[in-house]
Design a protein around this motif. Structure first.
Motif, PDB file in Angstrom:
ATOM      1  N   PRO A 612       0.795  -1.230   0.000  1.00  0.00           N
ATOM      2  CA  PRO A 612       0.000   0.000   0.000  1.00  0.00           C
ATOM      3  C   PRO A 612       0.829   1.282   0.000  1.00  0.00           C
ATOM      4  CG  PRO A 612      -0.890  -1.585   1.558  1.00  0.00           C
ATOM      5  CD  PRO A 612       0.426  -2.129   1.110  1.00  0.00           C
ATOM      6  N   ASP A 613       2.092   1.186   0.465  1.00  0.00           N
ATOM      7  CA  ASP A 613       2.941   2.372   0.529  1.00  0.00           C
ATOM      8  C   ASP A 613       4.039   2.352  -0.532  1.00  0.00           C
ATOM      9  OD1 ASP A 613       4.337   0.262   1.578  1.00  0.00           O
ATOM     10  OD2 ASP A 613       5.163   1.368   3.288  1.00  0.00           O
ATOM     11  N   ALA A 614       3.856   1.560  -1.589  1.00  0.00           N
ATOM     12  CA  ALA A 614       4.898   1.437  -2.618  1.00  0.00           C
ATOM     13  C   ALA A 614       5.141   2.768  -3.311  1.00  0.00           C
ATOM     14  CB  ALA A 614       4.501   0.378  -3.640  1.00  0.00           C
ATOM     15  N   GLY A 615       6.422   3.065  -3.556  1.00  0.00           N
ATOM     16  CA  GLY A 615       6.806   4.330  -4.157  1.00  0.00           C
ATOM     17  C   GLY A 615       7.206   4.203  -5.609  1.00  0.00           C
ATOM     18  N   VAL A 616       7.863   5.248  -6.081  1.00  0.00           N
ATOM     19  CA  VAL A 616       8.377   5.307  -7.445  1.00  0.00           C
ATOM     20  C   VAL A 616       9.893   5.204  -7.385  1.00  0.00           C
ATOM     21  CG1 VAL A 616       8.636   6.759  -9.500  1.00  0.00           C
ATOM     22  CG2 VAL A 616       6.439   6.668  -8.304  1.00  0.00           C
ATOM     23  N   VAL A 617      10.466   4.345  -8.224  1.00  0.00           N
ATOM     24  CA  VAL A 617      11.913   4.203  -8.263  1.00  0.00           C
ATOM     25  C   VAL A 617      12.455   5.013  -9.435  1.00  0.00           C
ATOM     26  CG1 VAL A 617      11.803   2.060  -9.630  1.00  0.00           C
ATOM     27  CG2 VAL A 617      13.860   2.595  -8.346  1.00  0.00           C
ATOM     28  N   ARG A 634      -1.984  -2.523  -9.127  1.00  0.00           N
ATOM     29  CA  ARG A 634      -3.417  -2.486  -8.807  1.00  0.00           C
ATOM     30  C   ARG A 634      -3.785  -3.449  -7.689  1.00  0.00           C
ATOM     31  NH1 ARG A 634      -2.775  -5.099 -13.587  1.00  0.00           N
ATOM     32  NH2 ARG A 634      -3.700  -7.165 -13.866  1.00  0.00           N
ATOM     33  N   TYR A 635      -2.927  -4.450  -7.424  1.00  0.00           N
ATOM     34  CA  TYR A 635      -3.173  -5.355  -6.300  1.00  0.00           C
ATOM     35  C   TYR A 635      -2.449  -4.910  -5.024  1.00  0.00           C
ATOM     36  CZ  TYR A 635      -5.074  -8.664  -9.740  1.00  0.00           C
ATOM     37  OH  TYR A 635      -5.832  -9.263 -10.722  1.00  0.00           O
ATOM     38  N   SER A 636      -1.788  -3.757  -5.057  1.00  0.00           N
ATOM     39  CA  SER A 636      -0.988  -3.308  -3.911  1.00  0.00           C
ATOM     40  C   SER A 636      -1.827  -2.737  -2.780  1.00  0.00           C
ATOM     41  CB  SER A 636       0.026  -2.230  -4.351  1.00  0.00           C
ATOM     42  OG  SER A 636       0.985  -2.763  -5.229  1.00  0.00           O
ATOM     43  N   LYS A 637      -3.068  -2.390  -3.045  1.00  0.00           N
ATOM     44  CA  LYS A 637      -3.879  -1.676  -2.050  1.00  0.00           C
ATOM     45  C   LYS A 637      -3.960  -2.408  -0.725  1.00  0.00           C
ATOM     46  CE  LYS A 637      -8.384   0.527  -1.413  1.00  0.00           C
ATOM     47  NZ  LYS A 637      -9.695   0.833  -2.022  1.00  0.00           N
ATOM     48  N   GLY A 638      -4.123  -3.729  -0.772  1.00  0.00           N
ATOM     49  CA  GLY A 638      -4.236  -4.461   0.483  1.00  0.00           C
ATOM     50  C   GLY A 638      -3.186  -5.534   0.664  1.00  0.00           C
ATOM     51  N   LEU A 639      -2.181  -5.574  -0.218  1.00  0.00           N
ATOM     52  CA  LEU A 639      -1.207  -6.674  -0.197  1.00  0.00           C
ATOM     53  C   LEU A 639       0.169  -6.156  -0.575  1.00  0.00           C
ATOM     54  CD1 LEU A 639      -0.500  -9.775  -0.170  1.00  0.00           C
ATOM     55  CD2 LEU A 639      -1.103  -9.770  -2.605  1.00  0.00           C
ATOM     56  N   HIS A 640       1.177  -6.607   0.147  1.00  0.00           N
ATOM     57  CA  HIS A 640       2.563  -6.358  -0.259  1.00  0.00           C
ATOM     58  C   HIS A 640       2.867  -7.355  -1.390  1.00  0.00           C
ATOM     59  CE1 HIS A 640       3.673  -3.373   2.785  1.00  0.00           C
ATOM     60  NE2 HIS A 640       2.751  -3.982   3.516  1.00  0.00           N
ATOM     61  N   TYR A 641       2.629  -6.864  -2.579  1.00  0.00           N
ATOM     62  CA  TYR A 641       2.501  -7.698  -3.769  1.00  0.00           C
ATOM     63  C   TYR A 641       3.863  -8.008  -4.383  1.00  0.00           C
ATOM     64  CZ  TYR A 641       0.702  -9.037  -8.368  1.00  0.00           C
ATOM     65  OH  TYR A 641       0.408  -9.706  -9.529  1.00  0.00           O
ATOM     66  N   PRO A 642       4.192  -9.295  -4.565  1.00  0.00           N
ATOM     67  CA  PRO A 642       5.485  -9.645  -5.170  1.00  0.00           C
ATOM     68  C   PRO A 642       5.434  -9.509  -6.688  1.00  0.00           C
ATOM     69  CG  PRO A 642       4.282 -11.641  -4.613  1.00  0.00           C
ATOM     70  CD  PRO A 642       3.440 -10.492  -4.136  1.00  0.00           C
ATOM     71  N   ARG A 643       6.343  -8.758  -7.246  1.00  0.00           N
ATOM     72  CA  ARG A 643       6.380  -8.583  -8.697  1.00  0.00           C
ATOM     73  C   ARG A 643       7.796  -8.275  -9.135  1.00  0.00           C
ATOM     74  NH1 ARG A 643       4.433  -2.542 -10.204  1.00  0.00           N
ATOM     75  NH2 ARG A 643       4.253  -3.559 -12.231  1.00  0.00           N
ATOM     76  N   THR A 644       8.102  -8.648 -10.378  1.00  0.00           N
ATOM     77  CA  THR A 644       9.397  -8.301 -10.961  1.00  0.00           C
ATOM     78  C   THR A 644       9.186  -7.230 -12.013  1.00  0.00           C
ATOM     79  OG1 THR A 644      10.353 -10.493 -10.589  1.00  0.00           O
ATOM     80  CG2 THR A 644      11.375  -9.137 -12.289  1.00  0.00           C
ATOM     81  N   VAL A 645       9.884  -6.131 -11.868  1.00  0.00           N
ATOM     82  CA  VAL A 645       9.811  -5.052 -12.851  1.00  0.00           C
ATOM     83  C   VAL A 645      11.168  -4.958 -13.551  1.00  0.00           C
ATOM     84  CG1 VAL A 645       8.026  -3.769 -11.651  1.00  0.00           C
ATOM     85  CG2 VAL A 645      10.408  -3.350 -11.066  1.00  0.00           C
ATOM     86  N   MET A 646      11.154  -4.973 -14.867  1.00  0.00           N
ATOM     87  CA  MET A 646      12.387  -4.851 -15.627  1.00  0.00           C
ATOM     88  C   MET A 646      12.655  -3.373 -15.894  1.00  0.00           C
ATOM     89  SD  MET A 646      13.489  -7.844 -15.753  1.00  0.00           S
ATOM     90  CE  MET A 646      14.932  -7.492 -16.768  1.00  0.00           C
ATOM     91  N   GLU A 668      -0.857   8.282  -6.854  1.00  0.00           N
ATOM     92  CA  GLU A 668      -1.839   9.004  -6.039  1.00  0.00           C
ATOM     93  C   GLU A 668      -2.572   8.095  -5.061  1.00  0.00           C
ATOM     94  OE1 GLU A 668      -5.525   8.809  -9.275  1.00  0.00           O
ATOM     95  OE2 GLU A 668      -4.565  10.731  -8.827  1.00  0.00           O
ATOM     96  N   THR A 669      -2.576   6.792  -5.317  1.00  0.00           N
ATOM     97  CA  THR A 669      -3.244   5.841  -4.426  1.00  0.00           C
ATOM     98  C   THR A 669      -2.321   5.349  -3.319  1.00  0.00           C
ATOM     99  OG1 THR A 669      -4.472   5.107  -6.373  1.00  0.00           O
ATOM    100  CG2 THR A 669      -4.703   3.781  -4.406  1.00  0.00           C
ATOM    101  N   SER A 670      -1.025   5.491  -3.521  1.00  0.00           N
ATOM    102  CA  SER A 670      -0.049   4.972  -2.565  1.00  0.00           C
ATOM    103  C   SER A 670      -0.022   5.794  -1.285  1.00  0.00           C
ATOM    104  CB  SER A 670       1.344   4.952  -3.191  1.00  0.00           C
ATOM    105  OG  SER A 670       2.310   4.528  -2.250  1.00  0.00           O
ATOM    106  N   LEU A 671       0.322   5.122  -0.184  1.00  0.00           N
ATOM    107  CA  LEU A 671       0.412   5.764   1.122  1.00  0.00           C
ATOM    108  C   LEU A 671       1.819   6.245   1.441  1.00  0.00           C
ATOM    109  CD1 LEU A 671      -1.763   3.225   3.181  1.00  0.00           C
ATOM    110  CD2 LEU A 671      -2.500   5.370   2.096  1.00  0.00           C
ATOM    111  N   GLY A 672       2.783   5.985   0.540  1.00  0.00           N
ATOM    112  CA  GLY A 672       4.149   6.360   0.865  1.00  0.00           C
ATOM    113  C   GLY A 672       5.092   6.247  -0.306  1.00  0.00           C
ATOM    114  N   HIS A 673       6.376   6.164  -0.001  1.00  0.00           N
ATOM    115  CA  HIS A 673       7.439   6.140  -1.010  1.00  0.00           C
ATOM    116  C   HIS A 673       8.309   4.883  -0.884  1.00  0.00           C
ATOM    117  CE1 HIS A 673       6.731  10.353  -2.232  1.00  0.00           C
ATOM    118  NE2 HIS A 673       6.460  10.567  -0.935  1.00  0.00           N
TER     119      HIS A 673
END
Length: 684
Positions: A612-617, A634-646, A668-673
């Motif tokens: 929920p608090d995921a930021g921008v890298v 889009r699944y981050s709102k209630g879950l610390h969602y595992p994903r790989t970003v290239m 704008e939906t995130s709670l943090g950085h």
């Protein structure tokens, strides 16, 4: 489809022909070699495969095969497996040589004259060969299919010559034709186009230079008439060398003229699809076309029994390679390691547990090690980078892979990423362990189901199928199977159980896998000793993740604000998966904080937990321009969602350095950085 598990398709037991270019002329230990024609110092041979207990004076049906190669090249070894199989079923099967331009400086008319001579020779020597002169079939592929078709349709070119034993009174007309992607149209006809050659030349112009007589003279479609031999044409619908439309029109015209002409078409199959294959394993279409050939010859009375070819029950089970390495381990060594790689469908207690139980039941004395390498929410990209650590380190004998659903709904991958991920897994696995047996299964979600029911192929499963087919890896198209059963009214989506299948849905998947293994393991291990490797293939995408590796956070150089630590999960909003609870992550929530990593390869990415608090890298590579990527999903709102970003997958091969910074912007939906890195994904 046919399934005769008690019988053995002997052609599957022969030594591999196409593992490397076959020697010319070929040498077969179990075939008789005879000369059917001599032209100057050139002796043209025919190799004869006799049925068991065959004797001179018998009156067996026979077939003579002619190889392909555009009348330029080619090898009689092309039909070795077909000959050996048909001989095992009671026919005298032969593969004949003929003159080609690369070896004899001749054109297609001389090739046809030789084919005519071969049939006349067999018929004249029928009694000595133990052949029925009134049951001689001609077969061939591509240019060889053209020759066989001409024998049945076109007036003969040749007449008796002093150096031929057969006279013109002996007919060169076969009693039946079996044509594999045959060139039946050599000159303009109706509105059919052959397109351009690789050099951009109109194919009709190119063909006219290679025929030696006016092309129409030996163009079978121009000579269709009543009274043709019964004909079977097997053709791939995706054939661009000999367009499918030419075979289709030939069959239509031949049928309209009152002839028996059957066309067996194969969707997605390209030119040469029917061949045995490479690396000692049958190609995907070889058993299918062989069974169809058998059925046709059986209908003519040339064969007595149903096909002795083991095929899967379901057409959505694609059997492309042997499974002899794993079978040897399970059956002979009494030990085996089986790995399952995928997302939550693999991780949960579903199809995986059923397949494990099936394997244990098949081999009750075997000590199995089963590896559950499923991680919920992860896509094929993540799978490619963690493959080495989570799967290959255990040296598995058999590997099951599924990522179609997660590539579709979780990652929303375009085709390129689906290909790069799946090729990364399959190529890396086979490069490390060339003997490894692999199965890819395409599961299904509502979106994919809807596409299939509207005649469309989902991007994820279609891309994965393309990669698996390219590498000769067997697949289970569960998605299509479910769609077809629902359309037929024999299954509902509710019964299947949804995206994460319930027991009935998982049972369908496990049963289809059992169908595949039944097919692969129905015959004794003869052709593929344990030392045999699966075939290799050229890379589809040079930057696929086939050199993927996860790199620990400890490899990074940390600036202020970055630490490798276990997050205080109790104080953070959102749930998390238990597997990550005690894991040390590379973390920072401080805007502007930086870290860096030196690496070697062509790609760099981050395997992260995005909650929920995921930021921008923000990041730059080799001091280049600064780029930014939003980690919030889009699944981050209630879950610390595992994903790989290239971050960049198309770097020049070599050493690189990436700088990573916590951006002062956020979703704008995130709670943090927050940036929480599980590992770095490096394509070395």
């Amino acid at each position: 489809m046919y399934r005769i598990c008690s019988l053995l398709a002997l052609s599957f037991l022969s030594l591999p022909v196409f593992a490397q270019p076959a020697a010319y002329p070929p040498a077969f230990d179990d075939a008789r070699e005879e000369t059917y024609k001599t032209i100057g110092d050139v002796e043209l041979k025919v190799w004869i495969f006799d049925p068991p207990d065959h004797q001179a004076g018998d009156s067996r049906p026979a077939i003579v095969f002619f190889f392909g190669g555009g009348w330029k090249a080619g090898n009689p070894a092309q039909f070795e497996h077909h000959c050996r199989y048909l001989a095992s079923q009671g026919m005298v099967a032969m593969t004949a040589d003929y003159r080609v331009s690369s070896r004899h400086e001749t054109l297609a008319n001389k090739s046809l004259e030789d084919a005519e001579s071969a049939i006349r020779w067999v018929r004249e020597h029928a009694h000595r060969l133990g052949v029925d002169p009134n049951r001689i079939a001609a077969g061939g592929g591509s240019a060889g299919g053209h020759l066989a078709a001409c024998l049945g349709v076109v007036p003969p070119l040749s007449c008796s010559k002093p150096n031929e034993s057969a006279t013109i009174e002996v007919s060169s007309l076969p009693n039946a034709l079996v044509l594999f992607n045959p060139a039946v149209l050599l000159a303009p006809f109706e509105a059919i186009s052959l397109g351009k050659s690789d050099e951009g030349i109109d194919k009709f112009i190119d063909i006219a230079k290679r025929t030696g007589v006016p092309a129409q003279r030996i163009s079978p479609i121009h000579h269709i008439h009543p009274g043709l031999p019964p004909t079977l044409i097997l053709h791939g619908e995706a054939d661009t060398t000999v367009p499918f439309v030419t075979a289709k029109r030939f069959a239509e015209l031949a049928t309209a003229a009152g002839n028996r002409c059957e066309l067996a078409s194969y969707a997605h199959a390209t030119h040469g699809f029917f061949n045995y294959g490479r690396g000692g394993e049958p190609g995907e279409y070889y058993p299918l076309t062989l069974a169809r050939t058998h059925t046709f010859l059986e209908s003519l009375g040339y064969l007595e029994n149903p096909p002795a070819v083991t095929l899967p029950h379901s057409k959505n089970v694609h059997y492309r390679s042997h499974f002899d390495h794993s079978r040897h381990a399970f059956e002979n060594d009494k030990r085996g390691t089986v790995a399952f790689l995928g997302g939550s469908i693999t991780e949960m207690n579903g199809y995986r547990a059923m397949v494990q139980a099936d394997l244990q039941a098949r081999f009750p004395e075997t000590q199995f090690t089963f590896i559950n390498a499923g991680i919920g929410s992860t896509c094929s990209t993540t799978g490619a980078f963690r493959l080495e650590e989570d799967v290959l380190s255990a040296q598995p004998d058999l590997l099951f892979v599924e990522f179609a659903v997660n590539d579709d709904q979780d990652a929303s991958h375009a085709s390129r990423e689906c290909v790069r991920g799946m090729e990364g897994i399959l190529r890396h696995a086979r490069s490390t362990f060339p003997k490894l047996d692999i199965v890819v299964t395409h599961f299904v979600n509502p979106s994919m189901l809807g596409q299939l029911q509207h005649g469309l192929t989902p991007t994820s499963s279609g891309s994965h199928e393309r990669v698996a087919s390219h590498y000769g890896i067997s697949t289970i198209d569960l998605a299509r199977e479910v769609a077809e059963r629902i359309s037929a009214g024999t299954l509902t989506w509710k019964q299947y159980g949804g995206t994460h299948p319930k027991e009935p849905g998982n049972r369908i998947a496990a049963d289809l896998i059992a169908d595949l293994l039944d097919t692969a393991w129905s015959n004794p291990i003869v052709n593929h000793p344990r030392s045999a490797s699966h075939r290799s293939a050229k890379t589809i995408d040079e930057n696929s993740y086939s050199r993927g590796k996860m790199v620990a956070p400890s490899a990074a150089k940390l600036g202020k604000g970055w630490k490798v630590r276990r997050p205080d999960w109790a104080s953070l909003p959102g749930s998390k998966r238990d597997r990550f609870s005690d894991m040390g992550l590379l973390c920072s929530t401080e805007v502007g904080s930086e870290c860096s990593l030196e690496f070697a390869g062509t790609g760099i990415g981050l395997f992260v937990l995005a909650g929920p608090d995921a930021g921008v890298v923000e990041y730059s590579i080799d001091d280049g321009d600064t780029r930014a990527l939003d980690l919030y999903h889009r699944y981050s709102k209630g879950l610390h969602y595992p994903r790989t970003v290239m971050l960049d997958a198309d770097l020049e091969r070599g050493k690189h350095k990436i700088k990573i910074r916590v951006a002062n912007t956020k979703n704008e939906t995130s709670l943090g950085h927050a940036i929480r890195i599980i590992k770095f994904a490096v394509n070395q």
